[in-house]
Design a protein around this motif. Structure first.
Motif, short mmCIF file in Angstrom:
data_model
loop_
_atom_site.label_atom_id
_atom_site.label_comp_id
_atom_site.label_asym_id
_atom_site.label_seq_id
_atom_site.Cartn_x
_atom_site.Cartn_y
_atom_site.Cartn_z
N LEU A 135 0.82 -1.21 0.00
CA LEU A 135 0.00 0.00 0.00
C LEU A 135 0.86 1.26 0.00
N GLN A 136 2.01 1.22 0.64
CA GLN A 136 2.88 2.39 0.64
C GLN A 136 3.66 2.52 -0.66
N SER A 137 4.00 1.39 -1.26
CA SER A 137 4.78 1.44 -2.51
C SER A 137 3.91 1.72 -3.73
N HIS A 138 2.65 1.27 -3.70
CA HIS A 138 1.77 1.42 -4.87
C HIS A 138 0.43 2.00 -4.43
N PRO A 139 0.38 3.24 -3.96
CA PRO A 139 -0.86 3.79 -3.40
C PRO A 139 -1.96 4.00 -4.44
N ARG A 140 -1.64 4.00 -5.73
CA ARG A 140 -2.66 4.24 -6.76
C ARG A 140 -2.94 3.00 -7.61
N ASP A 141 -2.47 1.87 -7.17
CA ASP A 141 -2.69 0.65 -7.94
C ASP A 141 -4.14 0.21 -7.83
N ARG A 142 -4.63 -0.49 -8.83
CA ARG A 142 -6.02 -0.95 -8.85
C ARG A 142 -6.29 -1.99 -7.76
N LEU A 143 -5.25 -2.59 -7.22
CA LEU A 143 -5.43 -3.61 -6.19
C LEU A 143 -5.44 -3.03 -4.77
N VAL A 144 -5.35 -1.71 -4.64
CA VAL A 144 -5.32 -1.09 -3.31
C VAL A 144 -6.58 -1.42 -2.51
N PRO A 145 -7.81 -1.37 -3.08
CA PRO A 145 -8.99 -1.74 -2.27
C PRO A 145 -8.92 -3.16 -1.72
N ASP A 146 -8.51 -4.11 -2.58
CA ASP A 146 -8.40 -5.49 -2.10
C ASP A 146 -7.31 -5.62 -1.04
N ALA A 147 -6.19 -4.94 -1.23
CA ALA A 147 -5.11 -4.99 -0.24
C ALA A 147 -5.56 -4.39 1.09
N THR A 148 -6.36 -3.35 1.02
CA THR A 148 -6.89 -2.75 2.26
C THR A 148 -7.79 -3.74 2.99
N PHE A 149 -8.64 -4.44 2.22
CA PHE A 149 -9.52 -5.43 2.83
C PHE A 149 -8.71 -6.54 3.51
N PHE A 150 -7.72 -7.07 2.81
CA PHE A 150 -6.94 -8.17 3.37
C PHE A 150 -6.04 -7.71 4.52
N LEU A 151 -5.62 -6.46 4.51
CA LEU A 151 -4.89 -5.94 5.67
C LEU A 151 -5.79 -5.95 6.91
N GLY A 152 -7.06 -5.59 6.70
CA GLY A 152 -8.01 -5.70 7.80
C GLY A 152 -8.17 -7.15 8.26
N GLU A 153 -8.11 -8.09 7.32
CA GLU A 153 -8.23 -9.50 7.69
C GLU A 153 -7.06 -9.95 8.57
N THR A 154 -5.84 -9.46 8.28
CA THR A 154 -4.70 -9.86 9.12
C THR A 154 -4.91 -9.43 10.57
N TYR A 155 -5.55 -8.27 10.78
CA TYR A 155 -5.83 -7.81 12.14
C TYR A 155 -7.00 -8.59 12.74
N TYR A 156 -8.03 -8.81 11.93
CA TYR A 156 -9.23 -9.49 12.43
C TYR A 156 -8.90 -10.90 12.91
#
Length: 306
Positions: A211-232
């Motif tokens: 997310l820090q290296s590619h903040p405008r990539d099309r996969l950012v929404p999915d990466a955000t979701f899965f980052l939440g999964e690592t915490y959950y």
């Protein structure tokens, strides 16, 4: 004490009798012994006299303490409204009431206008929009306190209030330098693979780096979701809710947005914000009626528990 004096008198009489019948040389020796004994007896008498005075002093102190205790008990009994020994009661002095604070004539009174902007409200309660009529009937976020009634809900403020109430200082991971590779898809797939292998710490680091290296990539929404999964998955529900909330607010049209909103409600429910969680589940149904079947079924199950 009397017995001691009697013993001394008996000893003196016995000594005098012995001196009468003894010869003169023996009398001198006995006189010296008697003198020593008399000195010892005098010392004992002085010691006993001191002890008697000390006991008398302690007795007076005990009597004074007992008298003060009785006076205190009587005073407390009278103070409580009971009759003392004299049969009179002492009325308790009531403190004077504090003067009511003076209010300015132009000051805002929330009790007089509970629906006015700025009036205090309960946690999770959506504010009443008094300007709805001025906008031509257009619904504004947060103008209906009843979730699921067909009007938009301010999920952002609702969820953040609940997270702030449960954990004012949520944990955050260490800063990660943007050192991703030139292939965003490869970085993303590597991090997601670690998540599927339940290597949650490594997956978190990989997703945050992506997310820090590619903040405008099309996969950012999915990466955000899965980052939440690592915490959950590690029961760090506050941090998980932050990521799900970011997905729901920053990328509401993303493919995983309905599932992210569902997981946001589940995370809020896990931290004890049940009312906000139920409002979030209702928002999933309202906002995403065409959500995938699995998401809609899970949402209905969660709403049935509300």
């Amino acid at each position: 004490m009397i017995q001691t004096f009697r013993s001394i008198a008996v000893a003196l009489l016995a000594t005098a009798a012995v001196m009468i019948v003894l010869p003169e040389g023996a009398r001198a020796q006995d006189a010296a012994d008697m003198f020593v004994r008399l000195n010892r007896l005098e010392g004992q008498v002085r010691e006993l006299s001191g002890q008697v005075e000390q006991l008398q002093h302690q007795n007076r102190q005990l009597m004074q303490t007992l008298q003060r205790f009785q006076e205190d008990v009587e005073f407390r009994f009278q103070e409580g409204g009971g009759a003392g020994r004299s049969g009179a009661t002492t009325p308790r002095t009531q403190p004077a009431p504090a003067p009511a604070p003076q209010r300015r004539g132009d000051a805002f009174d929330p009790t007089a206008a509970p629906a006015a902007p700025g009036a205090p409200r309960n946690l999770g309660e959506a504010p009443v929009n008094t300007a709805n009529s001025a906008t031509g009937g257009v619904a504004i976020i947060g103008d209906d306190p009843a979730p699921g009634a067909g009007t938009p809900l301010d999920i952002n403020s609702l969820a953040r209030e609940a997270m702030a109430a449960s954990a004012p200082t949520a944990r955050s991971g260490p800063s990660i330098a943007a050192t991703g590779s030139a292939n965003p898809a490869q970085d993303y797939e590597t991090a997601v693979a670690l998540l599927r292998q339940r290597q949650y710490d490594a997956a978190e680091m990989g997703l945050r780096q992506f997310l820090q290296s590619h903040p405008r990539d099309r996969l950012v929404p999915d990466a955000t979701f899965f980052l939440g999964e690592t915490y959950y998955q590690r029961k760090r529900y506050n941090e998980a809710a932050e990521q799900y909330l970011k997905l729901a607010t920053d990328y509401p049209s993303a493919g995983r947005a309905p599932e992210g909103l569902l997981k946001l409600g589940q995370a809020l429910n896990a931290i004890g914000a049940r009312e906000q969680a139920c409002a979030t589940f209702a928002e999933v149904t309202r906002k995403y009626p065409q959500a995938p079947g699995a998401v809609r079924q899970a949402t209905e199950r969660e709403r049935a528990r509300c």
